[in-house]
Design an enzyme around this catalytic site. Structure first.
Site, PDB file in Angstrom:
ATOM      1  N   ARG A 106      51.187  23.678  12.038  1.00 43.10           N
ATOM      2  CA  ARG A 106      50.135  24.374  11.291  1.00 43.10           C
ATOM      3  C   ARG A 106      49.874  25.733  11.923  1.00 43.10           C
ATOM      4  NH1 ARG A 106      47.816  24.889   6.370  1.00 43.10           N
ATOM      5  NH2 ARG A 106      45.552  24.610   6.323  1.00 43.10           N
ATOM      6  N   THR A 381      52.346  25.752  -1.457  1.00 43.78           N
ATOM      7  CA  THR A 381      52.847  24.623  -0.731  1.00 43.78           C
ATOM      8  C   THR A 381      54.062  24.056  -1.433  1.00 43.78           C
ATOM      9  OG1 THR A 381      50.552  24.174  -0.177  1.00 43.78           O
ATOM     10  CG2 THR A 381      52.117  22.379   0.162  1.00 43.78           C
ATOM     11  N   THR A 399      54.002  25.410   3.708  1.00 44.51           N
ATOM     12  CA  THR A 399      53.244  26.296   2.829  1.00 44.51           C
ATOM     13  C   THR A 399      53.067  27.691   3.414  1.00 44.51           C
ATOM     14  OG1 THR A 399      51.141  26.477   1.606  1.00 44.51           O
ATOM     15  CG2 THR A 399      51.026  25.613   3.838  1.00 44.51           C
ATOM     16  N   ASN A 401      50.421  29.029   1.687  1.00 43.07           N
ATOM     17  CA  ASN A 401      49.140  28.896   0.994  1.00 43.07           C
ATOM     18  C   ASN A 401      49.274  29.361  -0.449  1.00 43.07           C
ATOM     19  OD1 ASN A 401      46.553  27.886   0.888  1.00 43.07           O
ATOM     20  ND2 ASN A 401      45.593  29.817   1.450  1.00 43.07           N
ATOM     21  N   GLN A 420      46.795  31.650   5.379  1.00 37.78           N
ATOM     22  CA  GLN A 420      46.218  30.354   5.704  1.00 37.78           C
ATOM     23  C   GLN A 420      44.813  30.458   6.268  1.00 37.78           C
ATOM     24  OE1 GLN A 420      49.025  28.019   5.008  1.00 37.78           O
ATOM     25  NE2 GLN A 420      47.108  27.220   4.264  1.00 37.78           N
ATOM     26  N   ASP A 423      42.020  28.800   4.453  1.00 35.45           N
ATOM     27  CA  ASP A 423      41.781  27.366   4.529  1.00 35.45           C
ATOM     28  C   ASP A 423      40.668  27.010   5.501  1.00 35.45           C
ATOM     29  OD1 ASP A 423      43.422  26.473   2.563  1.00 35.45           O
ATOM     30  OD2 ASP A 423      44.940  25.602   3.856  1.00 35.45           O
ATOM     31  N   SER A 453      45.156  20.172   3.218  1.00 29.78           N
ATOM     32  CA  SER A 453      45.255  19.025   2.317  1.00 29.78           C
ATOM     33  C   SER A 453      46.657  18.431   2.306  1.00 29.78           C
ATOM     34  CB  SER A 453      44.887  19.449   0.887  1.00 29.78           C
ATOM     35  OG  SER A 453      43.534  19.839   0.804  1.00 29.78           O
ATOM     36  N   GLY A 473      50.074  21.589  -4.339  1.00 29.55           N
ATOM     37  CA  GLY A 473      49.008  21.774  -5.308  1.00 29.55           C
ATOM     38  C   GLY A 473      47.623  21.803  -4.710  1.00 29.55           C
ATOM     39  N   GLY A 474      47.448  22.436  -3.526  1.00 30.20           N
ATOM     40  CA  GLY A 474      46.117  22.528  -2.940  1.00 30.20           C
ATOM     41  C   GLY A 474      45.506  21.154  -2.747  1.00 30.20           C
TER      42      GLY A 474
END
Length: 567
Positions: A106, A381, A399, A401, A420, A423, A453, A473-474
């Protein structure tokens, strides 16, 4: 609301699946470009060239880990509106020996970041967290992929990388989805010279469908990583180029931020659902926790015996309760106390008992699990699914984002950088681009990883893998994964039907039950009568999955997207 719906619909890509390992393709290969066959394993991605890269890695002596990462890196070339090495990734692996690995790549906030960096005169300016230099987090995919190859792959990292470099150099024909995303983002991409040069024509316009897009700078970057490893990206010329550009353009990321980046190995979230073990990704992913929560709340319902309306009702209620918890409790466990009690049996049973079959709940806030102070998780993503004949199973969700991330390509690199930072909760209670709200648990802090997510998931039965699944898809990622599992395991639908079945989505705020356009009017009316506020969101999402049925691997990618690509 219209903006939120458009964002949920946007975070998808073109689907393609590979059926391999002796499995009969559902259609002939030469007439169906979205199905391929090989002998060593199965791959499912959102682009045929990425799937081909994965299959080629298998043919070169690689395993499912090599195949998944080859596909992921190729997606950064042909599907860069969704993902790429300028973003982050969660890599979940079940090795042939039965070991479970969760590799956290991440993105992280730069060390100069601070809680109120997007607040101006007391009001959050979300434009700053969504586009431009302040939107970028330090990317983690390059380090995560390298570590995955080192720990569980069969090929050298360079051998996995170089085919993507060659593809970037010779070019690929832009498909319909890429062309639409490019057209929608062209005006913003054109504001940055590096992005304009890499992705647009000389006038700053989007290339049309069918254009052969070559990316020599991206090819050069990939070749350098292949030669020098991730050190080129984090301590070498790439880091220097990004640091220099950030200094000149008002960004916060420095060369030192790149040098400080560390990939994290985490303990997967492992819970039981009926006769299955659900293996998910831990925080800073919310996907593993809330997939486990939702399934746990639903375990007491005989879902197969319910009609569609009642089944959608109880699933939507479980989603609502889980997302209320997400908004309050979830964040980077290195900075935030994330209670393990969220997936505790007693807490989940207590939450499930709140669900009434005849009416929708008014959920005003999160629940309170046990031991919230002491029993804690350790400090746009796309999804790739892969499995091989030796028993390696992989789920990678990666992703940048939103479409083309921060819209920034540092000149000379060819790499689309993520956005990102959006987020994070840029200000408590202020929705991000997907309508998600958060609290201090997900506030901006130096070196912190934003809540995600992403929900790469592997399902075991009697210790053996039977399914790998993930989505794009978020916030709908979590609900797509849950419904794919329920449709396949509870309703016994073949995998393709499980992914194609009409979906719902409930994320607590806004208090809406999103439904697809193909949901029958009678089913909708029953849901309205129960108190749900319906909002049409059709057809959305991008789920990739592989199952093991009757001794054979079956790989399926999102059924909705082939038609979307032809629009």
């Amino acid at each position: 609301m219209k903006h939120l719906m458009s964002r949920l619909l946007a975070c998808t890509g073109l689907a393609v699946a590979a059926w391999v390992g002796g499995v009969q393709a559902q259609v002939e290969v030469d007439t169906a470009p979205y199905a391929h066959a090989a002998e060593q394993g199965a791959v499912a991605t959102v682009h045929p060239l990425a799937t081909k890269a994965g299959l080629n890695a298998l043919a070169e002596g690689g395993n499912a880990v090599d195949a998944a990462i080859a596909a992921a890196i190729t997606l950064g070339v042909v599907d860069s509106h969704n993902s790429g090495i300028g973003g982050g990734a969660f890599v979940l692996i079940r090795t042939a020996s039965g070991e479970l690995l969760a590799i956290d790549g991440r993105e992280t906030a730069p060390m100069a970041a601070h809680r109120d960096m997007y607040v101006q005169e007391g009001v959050a300016n979300t434009a700053l967290s969504q586009m431009g230099p302040l939107a970028v987090g330090v990317p983690g995919s390059v380090a995560a992929y390298e570590l995955a190859i080192q720990k569980a792959g069969a090929l050298d990292y360079a051998k996995v990388l170089l085919p993507a470099a060659e593809l970037a150099e010779r070019g690929f024909a832009i498909d319909g989805i890429f062309a639409k995303r490019l057209a929608r983002s062209a005006e913003r991409l054109a504001q940055f010279p590096g992005s304009r040069a890499a992705l647009l024509d000389a006038q700053g316009n989007a290339w049309p469908k069918g254009h052969l897009l070559t990316q020599p700078d991206l090819a050069k970057t990939l070749r350098a990583i292949a030669k020098e490893g991730s050190s080129y990206f984090y301590q070498g010329e790439f880091a220097k180029a990004v640091g220099k550009w950030m200094r000149e353009n008002g960004g916060l990321i420095t060369e030192q931020d790149f040098a400080n980046y560390k990939v994290v190995e985490r303990a997967p979230v492992s819970t039981n659902y009926r006769d299955f073990t659900i293996v998910g990704f831990p925080p800073p992913s919310s996907g593993g926790v809330h997939t486990a929560q939702i399934l746990g709340m639903l375990e007491g319902f005989d879902l197969a015996s319910l009609n569609d309306a009642n089944r959608y009702h109880v699933i939507g209620e479980a989603m609502k309760l889980a997302f209320a918890d997400r908004a309050y409790w979830l964040g980077d466990p290195a900075f935030t106390k994330v209670p393990k009690g969220l997936i505790g049996k007693e807490y989940i049973a207590r939450q499930a008992a709140r669900i009434e079959l005849e009416r929708a709940l008014d959920v005003t806030g999160p629940g309170t699990p046990a031991d919230v102070e002491v029993d804690l998780f350790a400090k746009h993503t796309t999804h790739i699914a892969a499995a091989d004949k030796w028993g390696n199973w992989v789920a990678i969700t990666t992703t940048v984002n939103t479409d083309f991330g921060a819209k920034v390509v540092v000149p000379g690199t060819g790499v689309v950088l993520n956005n990102q930072m959006d987020d994070f909760s840029v200000q408590p209670g202020v929705p991000n681009i997907y309508g998600l709200v958060g609290t201090e648990a997900n506030s901006v802090q130096p070196g912190k990883r934003p809540l995600s997510s992403m929900a790469p998931t592997i399902v075991l039965k009697d210790g053996k893998p039977v399914m790998t699944v993930g989505a794009a898809g978020g916030p709908t990622i979590i609900t797509q994964v849950v419904q794919a599992i329920i449709n396949h395991l509870d309703l016994n639908l073949p995998l393709e039907e499980a992914l194609a079945k009409s979906r719902i989505h409930q994320q607590w705020r806004p208090d809406m039950l999103f439904v697809e356009a193909n949901m029958p009017a009678g089913t909708r009316q029953i849901l309205v009568n129960k108190g749900h506020k319906l909002r049409e969101l059709g057809p959305y999402g991008s789920t990739q999955a592989i199952s093991f049925v009757d001794g054979k691997l079956v790989a399926v990618a999102e059924p909705r997207l082939e038609a979307r690509n032809k629009e």
